[in-house]
Motif scaffolding. Structure first.
Motif, short mmCIF file in Angstrom:
data_model
loop_
_atom_site.label_atom_id
_atom_site.label_comp_id
_atom_site.label_asym_id
_atom_site.label_seq_id
_atom_site.Cartn_x
_atom_site.Cartn_y
_atom_site.Cartn_z
N SER A 18 -6.44 20.05 30.12
CA SER A 18 -6.27 20.47 31.51
C SER A 18 -7.18 21.64 31.87
O SER A 18 -7.55 21.81 33.02
CB SER A 18 -4.81 20.84 31.81
OG SER A 18 -4.45 22.05 31.17
N GLU A 19 -7.57 22.42 30.86
CA GLU A 19 -8.47 23.55 31.08
C GLU A 19 -9.94 23.18 30.84
O GLU A 19 -10.82 24.01 31.01
CB GLU A 19 -8.08 24.73 30.17
CG GLU A 19 -6.69 25.28 30.43
CD GLU A 19 -6.55 25.90 31.82
OE1 GLU A 19 -7.53 26.45 32.34
OE2 GLU A 19 -5.44 25.80 32.37
N GLY A 20 -10.17 21.94 30.41
CA GLY A 20 -11.54 21.50 30.12
C GLY A 20 -12.12 22.11 28.86
O GLY A 20 -13.33 22.27 28.73
N THR A 21 -11.26 22.43 27.92
CA THR A 21 -11.67 23.08 26.68
C THR A 21 -11.63 22.06 25.53
O THR A 21 -10.64 21.35 25.38
CB THR A 21 -10.74 24.27 26.36
OG1 THR A 21 -10.72 25.15 27.48
CG2 THR A 21 -11.21 25.03 25.13
N ALA A 22 -12.69 22.03 24.73
CA ALA A 22 -12.77 21.09 23.61
C ALA A 22 -11.66 21.37 22.59
O ALA A 22 -11.37 22.52 22.27
CB ALA A 22 -14.14 21.19 22.95
N TYR A 23 -11.08 20.28 22.09
CA TYR A 23 -9.99 20.37 21.12
C TYR A 23 -10.15 19.24 20.12
O TYR A 23 -10.31 18.08 20.51
CB TYR A 23 -8.64 20.25 21.82
CG TYR A 23 -7.44 20.24 20.91
CD1 TYR A 23 -6.82 21.42 20.54
CD2 TYR A 23 -6.92 19.05 20.41
CE1 TYR A 23 -5.71 21.42 19.70
CE2 TYR A 23 -5.81 19.04 19.58
CZ TYR A 23 -5.22 20.23 19.23
OH TYR A 23 -4.12 20.22 18.41
N LEU A 24 -10.12 19.57 18.84
CA LEU A 24 -10.17 18.57 17.78
C LEU A 24 -8.97 18.75 16.88
O LEU A 24 -8.64 19.87 16.50
CB LEU A 24 -11.45 18.73 16.95
CG LEU A 24 -12.78 18.57 17.68
CD1 LEU A 24 -13.93 18.92 16.75
CD2 LEU A 24 -12.93 17.17 18.22
N GLU A 25 -8.34 17.65 16.53
CA GLU A 25 -7.22 17.69 15.60
C GLU A 25 -7.69 17.12 14.26
O GLU A 25 -8.22 16.01 14.20
CB GLU A 25 -6.05 16.87 16.13
CG GLU A 25 -4.81 16.95 15.23
CD GLU A 25 -3.64 16.20 15.83
OE1 GLU A 25 -2.67 16.85 16.22
OE2 GLU A 25 -3.71 14.95 15.91
N VAL A 26 -7.50 17.91 13.22
CA VAL A 26 -7.92 17.52 11.88
C VAL A 26 -6.68 17.48 11.00
O VAL A 26 -5.94 18.47 10.89
CB VAL A 26 -8.95 18.53 11.31
CG1 VAL A 26 -9.32 18.16 9.88
CG2 VAL A 26 -10.17 18.58 12.21
N HIS A 27 -6.46 16.33 10.37
CA HIS A 27 -5.33 16.20 9.45
C HIS A 27 -5.82 16.45 8.03
O HIS A 27 -6.62 15.68 7.50
CB HIS A 27 -4.71 14.81 9.57
CG HIS A 27 -3.55 14.61 8.67
ND1 HIS A 27 -3.19 13.38 8.18
CD2 HIS A 27 -2.64 15.47 8.16
CE1 HIS A 27 -2.12 13.49 7.41
NE2 HIS A 27 -1.78 14.76 7.37
N VAL A 28 -5.36 17.53 7.44
CA VAL A 28 -5.65 17.81 6.04
C VAL A 28 -4.57 17.07 5.26
O VAL A 28 -3.46 17.55 5.08
CB VAL A 28 -5.68 19.33 5.76
CG1 VAL A 28 -6.03 19.59 4.30
CG2 VAL A 28 -6.69 20.01 6.69
N ALA A 29 -4.92 15.85 4.87
CA ALA A 29 -3.96 14.88 4.35
C ALA A 29 -3.87 14.95 2.83
O ALA A 29 -4.42 14.13 2.11
CB ALA A 29 -4.37 13.47 4.79
N THR A 30 -3.16 15.94 2.36
CA THR A 30 -2.97 16.13 0.92
C THR A 30 -1.56 15.67 0.58
O THR A 30 -0.60 16.12 1.21
CB THR A 30 -3.16 17.62 0.56
OG1 THR A 30 -4.42 18.06 1.10
CG2 THR A 30 -3.13 17.82 -0.93
#
Length: 188
Positions: A110-122
């Protein structure tokens, strides 16, 4: 000259990189390795370490679902604020609930800000072997309860921007994969 200006504008573009995973998965280690690399490239970087945030921003919160959600929303607010001002924000926080993480993602959108979700899948057994803070041992001894992924839920991201399996690769390789993702997305 134009290439130098383009590089400077890319360097100034902020983004939030949320690293979620179980306790002792390697989130913080990867975040600090990536932060060092990005700083070396001239990026402005902050790491919002979950433990530090709990101590300084969310000290009155416990570990109920509502308190965990409040903690995640506070971190998400600070991350978006920094990212919208040109900082690469690395957020190694368990954030066990998918809906809490989705609320943070939507705030960024909504703010136009880049967001990445990273799953550290251990896997939990690997995390328990690492047991950086002794939490798994305390839970096994009955000294604590509510350990995420053991006797409290962890909702792994179904479709993260990146999934890192730290039990199959080292810290530098994990940080390099994340750096490559930032490059692919035009964020570094």
């Amino acid at each position: 000259m134009a290439d130098q200006e383009n590089q400077m504008s890319v360097t100034r573009q902020g983004a939030t990189v949320w690293l979620t995973g179980l306790p002792s998965a390697g989130k913080t280690t990867i975040a600090y390795a990536l932060a060092e690399r990005l700083r070396g490239e001239g990026h402005r970087v902050e790491v919002l370490d979950g433990d530090e945030i709990r101590e300084f921003l969310s000290s009155g919160l416990g570990f109920s679902r509502a308190d965990r959600d409040t903690n995640v929303q506070r971190i998400g607010f600070v991350a978006e604020l920094l990212a919208s001002n040109g900082v690469k924000v690395l957020v190694p926080v368990i954030a066990p609930y998918a809906d809490s993480r989705e609320t943070v993602r939507k705030r960024h959108q909504s703010e136009g800000t880049a967001y990445l979700e990273v799953h550290v899948a251990t896997p939990v057994d690997v995390c328990a072997e690492r047991d950086v803070k002794g939490l798994y041992a305390k839970q096994a001894a009955g000294e604590i309860s509510g350990l995420t992924g053991v006797d409290d839920p962890y909702e792994a991201p179904e479709v993260p921007d990146l999934r890192i399996e730290t039990h199959g690769q080292g810290v530098q390789e994990s940080a390099a994969a994340l750096r490559a993702l930032l490059g692919e997305r035009g964020l570094a």
